[in-house]
Each structure stands twice: as C-alpha cells, then as structure tokens.
Scaffold this active site. Structure first.
Site, PDB file in Angstrom:
ATOM      1  N   PRO A 210       0.674  -1.218   0.112  1.00  0.00           N
ATOM      2  CA  PRO A 210       0.037  -0.067   0.070  1.00  0.00           C
ATOM      3  C   PRO A 210       0.951   1.276  -0.058  1.00  0.00           C
ATOM      4  O   PRO A 210       0.146   2.316  -0.160  1.00  0.00           O
ATOM      5  CB  PRO A 210      -0.744  -0.166   1.233  1.00  0.00           C
ATOM      6  CG  PRO A 210       0.053  -0.951   2.187  1.00  0.00           C
ATOM      7  CD  PRO A 210       0.652  -1.826   1.320  1.00  0.00           C
ATOM      8  N   ASP A 228       2.911  -1.293  -8.877  1.00  0.00           N
ATOM      9  CA  ASP A 228       1.985  -2.481  -8.118  1.00  0.00           C
ATOM     10  C   ASP A 228       0.678  -2.756  -8.819  1.00  0.00           C
ATOM     11  O   ASP A 228       0.128  -1.417  -9.169  1.00  0.00           O
ATOM     12  CB  ASP A 228       1.874  -2.078  -6.777  1.00  0.00           C
ATOM     13  CG  ASP A 228       1.724  -3.263  -5.979  1.00  0.00           C
ATOM     14  OD1 ASP A 228       0.659  -4.227  -5.918  1.00  0.00           O
ATOM     15  OD2 ASP A 228       2.364  -3.531  -4.861  1.00  0.00           O
ATOM     16  N   ASP A 265       9.995  -4.888  -2.612  1.00  0.00           N
ATOM     17  CA  ASP A 265       9.516  -5.751  -1.699  1.00  0.00           C
ATOM     18  C   ASP A 265       8.198  -6.681  -1.863  1.00  0.00           C
ATOM     19  O   ASP A 265       7.018  -6.317  -1.196  1.00  0.00           O
ATOM     20  CB  ASP A 265       9.150  -4.744  -0.356  1.00  0.00           C
ATOM     21  CG  ASP A 265       8.305  -5.497   0.932  1.00  0.00           C
ATOM     22  OD1 ASP A 265       8.967  -6.443   1.148  1.00  0.00           O
ATOM     23  OD2 ASP A 265       7.729  -4.609   1.570  1.00  0.00           O
ATOM     24  N   LYS A 295      11.644 -13.395   0.163  1.00  0.00           N
ATOM     25  CA  LYS A 295      11.000 -14.075   0.847  1.00  0.00           C
ATOM     26  C   LYS A 295      11.524 -15.353   1.304  1.00  0.00           C
ATOM     27  O   LYS A 295      12.213 -15.898   0.319  1.00  0.00           O
ATOM     28  CB  LYS A 295       9.670 -14.187   0.443  1.00  0.00           C
ATOM     29  CG  LYS A 295       8.727 -13.055  -0.141  1.00  0.00           C
ATOM     30  CD  LYS A 295       8.178 -12.401   1.035  1.00  0.00           C
ATOM     31  CE  LYS A 295       7.902 -10.690   0.670  1.00  0.00           C
ATOM     32  NZ  LYS A 295       7.745  -9.844   1.967  1.00  0.00           N
TER      33      LYS A 295
HETATM   34  C1  LIG Z   1       4.395  -6.748   1.159  1.00  0.00           C
HETATM   35  S1  LIG Z   1       3.480  -5.765  -0.081  1.00  0.00           S
HETATM   36  C2  LIG Z   1       4.643  -4.514  -0.261  1.00  0.00           C
HETATM   37  C3  LIG Z   1       4.468  -3.408   0.766  1.00  0.00           C
HETATM   38  C4  LIG Z   1       5.282  -2.247   0.672  1.00  0.00           C
HETATM   39  N1  LIG Z   1       6.563  -2.295   0.756  1.00  0.00           N
HETATM   40  C5  LIG Z   1       4.721  -1.292   1.747  1.00  0.00           C
HETATM   41  O1  LIG Z   1       5.788  -0.398   2.342  1.00  0.00           O
HETATM   42  O2  LIG Z   1       3.629  -0.854   1.994  1.00  0.00           O
HETATM   43  C6  LIG Z   1       3.877  -6.599  -1.510  1.00  0.00           C
HETATM   44  C7  LIG Z   1       3.436  -6.104  -2.918  1.00  0.00           C
HETATM   45  O3  LIG Z   1       4.051  -6.867  -3.918  1.00  0.00           O
HETATM   46  C8  LIG Z   1       3.001  -6.493  -5.094  1.00  0.00           C
HETATM   47  N2  LIG Z   1       3.274  -7.636  -6.045  1.00  0.00           N
HETATM   48  C9  LIG Z   1       3.519  -8.833  -6.135  1.00  0.00           C
HETATM   49  N3  LIG Z   1       3.806  -9.319  -7.255  1.00  0.00           N
HETATM   50  C10 LIG Z   1       3.870  -8.113  -8.123  1.00  0.00           C
HETATM   51  C11 LIG Z   1       4.486  -7.959  -9.429  1.00  0.00           C
HETATM   52  N4  LIG Z   1       4.600  -9.060 -10.260  1.00  0.00           N
HETATM   53  N5  LIG Z   1       4.508  -6.609  -9.839  1.00  0.00           N
HETATM   54  C12 LIG Z   1       4.483  -5.798  -8.993  1.00  0.00           C
HETATM   55  N6  LIG Z   1       3.897  -5.860  -7.862  1.00  0.00           N
HETATM   56  C13 LIG Z   1       3.885  -7.010  -7.396  1.00  0.00           C
HETATM   57  C14 LIG Z   1       1.690  -7.042  -4.256  1.00  0.00           C
HETATM   58  O4  LIG Z   1       0.505  -6.560  -4.958  1.00  0.00           O
HETATM   59  C15 LIG Z   1       1.872  -6.384  -3.002  1.00  0.00           C
HETATM   60  O5  LIG Z   1       1.278  -5.329  -3.045  1.00  0.00           O
END
Ligand SMILES: C[S@@+](CC[C@H](N)C(=O)[O-])C[C@H]1O[C@@H](n2cnc3c(N)ncnc32)[C@H](O)[C@@H]1O
Length: 338
Positions: A210, A228, A265, A295
């Site tokens: 977010p 994202d 992330d 991860k």
């Molecule tokens: C752990 S959250 C990130 C939190 C963020 N760093 C913060 O501080 O709010 C992981 C995010 O990675 C995104 N995500 C996963 N696969 C993705 C992709 N292939 N491309 C872009 N975003 C991706 C997810 O939609 C999710 O919102």
C-alpha cells in the site's frame, strides 16, 4: 574459550545456529529462549570470535552478547548487588565512556527486577566508575540477560554486539497515519547498511502497495516510480514527485539508467523476484543501489539465499545480507550495480 548469547528473529534461531556451526568448529550451543536466544561456547578468545563474525557477517544472528560473568539467579537483592559489584570491577572498560545498559529477561525468568530498575542501579554504578550513562548513542554497552535460572552479563561495543538496541530489537515510533508497518523494514535497512536515502534522486519501488516504502522515499525528497497492480494509499497521490504504474512489474520498461535507487518488497517467490530485478537492471544507473527483500517461505532459507545471491551477483555487488528485526518470513539484501 569464550561464551556468548546469540539472538535471532523468532523461529530463526536454528538458522543462526547453523551459520555459527559452519563458522566455528567445536562450538557447543544451549537453547535459552526457544527459537530465539541461545548460549554458545567456542574454544576461542573473545577477540578471535569478534574478528571472525565481522569477517563473515552472519545473516540470521541478530545480536551477539559476550558473557563475561555468570550467576545463578537468587531472585532477591543479591542479584543486583552482584551486578553492581561486577560493574565496579569493570571500571577499566567503562571509565570515560558513554555507557548504555541493556537488560533482557527471558519469559519465565525468576529475576525479580524490571529492566528500568536494573538500569537505574547500573547507571548509578557507571557514574561511580567515571562513565557517563547514555542510552541514545553509547560507545560501550553493559548487557544483562536473565534466563530461567541464570544471569549472564557482558560488556562490548554496539558494533561488536551487532546492534545498539537490546537484543537487536530496533524500535521505531509508529507515526500517525503511517501506511504500513513495512516502512520500518526500509528504515531499519537504512540504519543497518549505513545509507542515507535523501542522497538519492530517482527511485523505483517494485511491489509498492500500500505504499509504506514509497511514502518514506517521498518524504526524503526522492522522485518515486511505484509499480504495483494493487492500489496505493490515497494519501500518497498528492505528491507530485510520485508516478504510479498499476501494473505487473514484469510488464514495465524504462529508459536505461533512469533510477539511482531500486527497492523491491514483493511477496513473491525468491527466484521470480530475482528474475524480475535482473530484468530491470538496465533501468538502474551503474553504481546504483538496490534494497531487496527475499521471502523465505521455503524450508531451506540458507540455500535459497545462496541461490538468490549467486544469481544477483551477475549484475550486483552484494554489500549486505541480513535478516532485519522488522523482517518476518524474509531477509534483506543491500546491492550495488556493477
Ligand atoms: C509486502 S507488499 C509491499 C509492501 C510495501 N513495501 C509497503 O511498504 O507498503 C507486496 C506487494 O507486492 C505486490 N506484487 C506482487 N507481485 C508483483 C508483481 N509481479 N509486480 C508488481 N507488484 C507485485 C503485491 O501486489 C503487494 O502489494
């Protein structure tokens, strides 16, 4: 011979132990707080252990406390008297220094005093030793760990203990309106790796929603491109320095050298994350910095990290690899583009 208390994130102590077993022959390890803190002994003097740890830079060992003295807890005022006497006798290590006191109590420890009471008594003794009690920027730390039956105490610098926080548990103040706790990970990475995000200009944040990481970088004055498919917190959209791409990061492309900072992330498989970051490498300037969380959902984190590092090292120098206190099922890499 020297004794130490090692601490790792909850459930990750076995990996910290594994790293130490690979590093030190004839190590013996006893669990103190299940999954988190353990006592270990190696047939080497303190200086040799510290030099080895500094050279190897363990990933999962979050905190390292030397054990200089040990006492069976009597659960009365004698425990504090003993501690005071030991500090007085340690004058040579403390005199003229800004000295902090760290007190940790394992669950179920019969040690009867609070951390605050212990610190107050220790601070009075530090003053008698000609030290200046100081919690914020200590040069030297007096660390006390109370287990279920024993008090362990030792003196060392914050660098030797791998942290200037008790047990390496770095705490940040939660701000009003803070978008996500994930922000703490990026803040901790900045401290841990000695970075200053304000010194960068253009960042790309992969897996940004977010928006905790994006918000931190915007606050530090960077232009941020946030990628994202999920929505960013609406409070961020007021920033004119923010570009939002609601896309899968595998579908975006940028001008070569468009960014000097790449942060990632994503909650994704480590190998897919690695591929994605490598695909975006041309968008990072030469010498550019990357902060990436890996991860660790799999059963073999050490192997996963080795593989990820090996692949990323085609394009990056790996300057840091740590499981941060604010990392949960993951660890953080600090990279510089070759
Ligand atoms: C752990 S959250 C990130 C939190 C963020 N760093 C913060 O501080 O709010 C992981 C995010 O990675 C995104 N995500 C996963 N696969 C993705 C992709 N292939 N491309 C872009 N975003 C991706 C997810 O939609 C999710 O919102």
């Amino acid at each position: 011979m020297s004794q130490w208390i090692g601490t790792a994130n909850k459930s990750y102590a076995s990996y910290a132990m594994e790293e130490l077993r690979r590093q030190f022959e004839s190590i013996s390890i006893t669990q103190l707080s299940p999954g988190e803190a353990f006592l270990f002994e190696v047939p080497l003097e303190q200086e040799a252990v510290l030099a080895s740890i500094k050279a190897e830079q363990p990933i999962f060992l979050r905190h390292l406390q030397p054990v200089d003295v040990v006492r069976s807890i009597s659960a009365d005022a004698d425990d504090l008297d003993w501690l005071s006497d030991w500090i007085r006798l340690s004058r040579g290590k403390l005199e003229g220094k800004r000295a902090g006191v760290h007190v940790r109590k394992a669950e179920g420890s019969p040690y009867p005093y609070s951390a605050a009471d212990t610190k107050a008594v220790a601070a009075a003794m530090l003053e008698q030793c000609g030290a200046e009690p100081e919690q914020k920027h200590p040069e030297i730390l007096v660390a006390v760990y109370a287990s279920r039956d024993t008090l362990y105490a030792g003196i060392g610098t914050p660098a030797e203990m791998l942290s200037d926080w008790p047990g390496g548990a770095v705490r940040f103040q939660k701000e009003e309106g803070q978008i996500s706790r994930a922000k703490f990970k990026l803040l901790e990475a900045e401290r841990e790796f000695g970075l200053d995000y304000a010194s960068f200009r253009n960042a790309v944040d992969i897996g940004a929603a977010p928006g905790g990481w994006t918000s931190l970088l915007l606050e530090r004055g960077l232009r941020v491109t946030a990628i994202d498919p999920a929505e960013l917190h609406p409070s961020l959209l007021a920033y004119r320095t923010l570009t939002v791409l609601r896309k899968n990061a595998a579908e975006v492309s940028f001008q070569p050298g468009a960014f000097d900072l790449l942060v990632c992330d994503m909650s994704w498989s480590p190998m897919q994350m690695t591929k994605l970051v490598l695909d975006l490498v041309p968008a990072l300037q030469q010498g550019g910095t990357a902060i990436v969380t890996v991860k660790l959902m799999h059963r073999k984190p050490l192997q996963t990290i080795r593989e990820v590092k090996s692949r990323l090292s085609a394009a990056f120098d790996i300057l840091g690899a740590r499981q941060l206190f604010h990392n949960r099922e993951e660890m953080t890499l600090y990279l510089k583009k070759k």
